[in-house]
Design an enzyme around this catalytic site. Structure first.
Site: not given
Ligand code: NDP
Length: 458
Positions: A139, A179
């Protein structure tokens, strides 16, 4: 401090040795609460298993598995639009390559630090093992805050980041992906810079690529869709289904929006979505059209979810709040780590929530997870969100073969993989009245990597 086999003889993996292991582990990894949390959770399941499986103990397989192969930390210098010099810290933690090249996403978020990257890379070891594909674990990321940055600034940052990272990755070495804060746009800039620096079109070096240059259909959707497929398997196993269930989803990023889309396609009602500014509640539910509107708000306008309620008078925006107080039958945390506290978990359970399927990595705090594990169906992240890295693995296969599979073929492979992960959880987490999916995922993930480590010798 070094650890020796003498200190952990076969048969000595009892609660005292677990305590000693954790004390030593926490001493060696001070001020890394997320990494400690992730290892603690797995150790509680693996130690009782080791007590009966001495083949793993005299070679200290689990102890080795909790120590990354290597940690790379680097400076990322870039220039903002006003011509100011900016400096961020970049990371790549290559955790374990026993079953395949290092593989795992990159996160760009202000909160990124070594503890977070280590916990994510450790979790990735087990998740990638569960996919049954040849994928090791890593990662990376940077403490870079993409909020409010112009497209040109994002491009310059990605270029500077890859200028450092490129020497440590490659199709047979280490294969990054997206991510939080790293989506299709960022992957494009990162891949472009890798290509310029190396002079090679090595498409297998990064996954999550655009379809025009080696990406795979279904990769963007895979994590969110897979989380829903896993939930459906858990429900089917006890004779239920998602149809008609009221669901709370958090996040409004890649994982959350595709999770919501698949839930609505499968006849569930999605009541909430959220981002770092707060959550939105639409009592009529989010369907495909509304989710596409949110996609435009988040990825087109790069605005916050609150903008949605302007066009939807029945919907409400709750600034600074998380959605777990809304009554629901199932919850899908898809934003970030530790986003469900114990109090919120209690509220969910008291309100009748019967299932949690984790789209985000480690979204439930330790005590919240323990409560879910005891009371309701609980799909832990390393099993429930493994669909994303699984389709990344399939993207690598297509890159190697230089051909593209169809959407139907990839979706069906994703479904098969999620079914297989569910089966592994049953095999290792069964035995009582209730399936323990956490133990199942931890043990199934451990055994495959552990056997490979034994086969390779020390
Ligand atoms: P994105 O950046 O596309 O989306 C993240 C979302 O979570 C946004 O809506 C963001 O809000 C919100 N967010 C992030 N940090 C916080 C916080 N501290 N408090 C509240 N809201 C928060 O990321 P992903 O959708 O790709 O990833 C989301 C999760 O899924 C993570 O935990 C990641 O590790 C996990 N994941 C992702 C994979 C992938 O294929 N992308 C694979 C496996 C797991 P804002 O836009 O306001 O920042």
């Amino acid at each position: 401090m070094s650890r020796s086999a003498a200190a952990a003889k076969p048969g000595s993996y009892d609660s005292t040795s677990l305590k000693n292991f954790l004390a030593g582990f926490e001493r060696r990894n001070p001020q890394e609460p997320e990494f400690q949390q992730a290892v603690r959770e797995v150790a509680h399941d693996v130690f009782p298993y080791l007590a009966e499986h001495s083949e793993f103990t005299d070679k200290l397989v689990f102890e080795r598995m909790t120590e990354p192969d290597r940690i790379i930390v680097f400076r990322v210098s870039w220039e903002d639009d006003a011509g100011n010099m900016r400096i961020n810290r970049g990371y790549r933690v290559q955790f374990n390559n026993s079953i395949g090249p290092y593989k795992g996403g990159l996160r760009f978020h202000a909160s990124v630090n070594l503890s977070i990257i280590k916990f994510l890379a450790f979790e990735q070891t087990f998740k990638n093992s569960l996919t049954t594909l040849p994928l090791g674990a890593a990662k990376g990321g940077a403490d870079f805050n993409p909020h409010g940055k112009s497209d040109a600034e994002i491009a310059r940052f990605c270029k500077a980041f890859m200028t450092e990272l490129h020497r440590f990755i490659g199709p047979n070495v280490d294969v990054p992906a997206g991510d939080i804060g790293v989506g299709g746009r960022e992957i494009g800039y990162l891949f472009g810079q890798y290509k310029r620096l190396t002079g090679e079109f090595a498409s297998g070096t990064i996954t999550g690529k655009g379809l025009e240059y080696g990406g795979s259909l279904v990769r963007t959707e895979a994590t969110g869709f897979g989380t829903v497929y896993f939930a459906e398997h858990m429900l089917n196993h006890r004779g239920d289904s998602l149809k008609g269930l009221r669901c709370c989803v958090s996040g409004a990023g890649n994982v959350a929006l595709h999770c919501a889309l698949k839930l609505s396609e499968m006849g569930a009602k999605v009541l909430t979505l959220s981002d770092s500014s707060g959550f939105i509640h639409d009592p009529d539910g989010f369907d495909r059209t509304k989710i596409e509107e949110l996609h435009e708000i988040k990825f087109g306008k790069r605005a916050s979810v609150g903008a949605y309620v302007k066009k939807h008078p029945k919907a409400s925006f709750h600034a600074g709040k998380r959605p777990w107080g809304v009554k629901c039958d199932a919850a899908f945390p898809c934003a970030t780590q530790n986003e469900i506290s114990l109090d919120e978990a209690k509220k969910l359970v008291a309100n009748g929530c019967q299932l949690v399927s984790e789209g985000a990595n480690m979204p439930s705090e330790e005590k919240a997870m323990q409560l879910f594990r005891k009371k309701i169906l609980f799909g832990p992240a390393k099993a429930a969100n493994a669909g994303g890295v699984a389709v990344s693995g399939l993207e690598m296969s297509q890159n190697t073969m230089r051909l593209n599979w169809t959407e139907a073929e990839l979706d069906s492979r994703l479904k098969e993989i999620m079914q297989d992960i569910h089966n592994q959880c049953l095999e290792y987490g069964g035995g009582g009245r209730r399936i323990d999916y956490v133990r199942g995922a931890n043990l199934a993930g451990f055994v495959r990597v552990g056997r490979a480590m034994l086969a390779h010798g020390v």
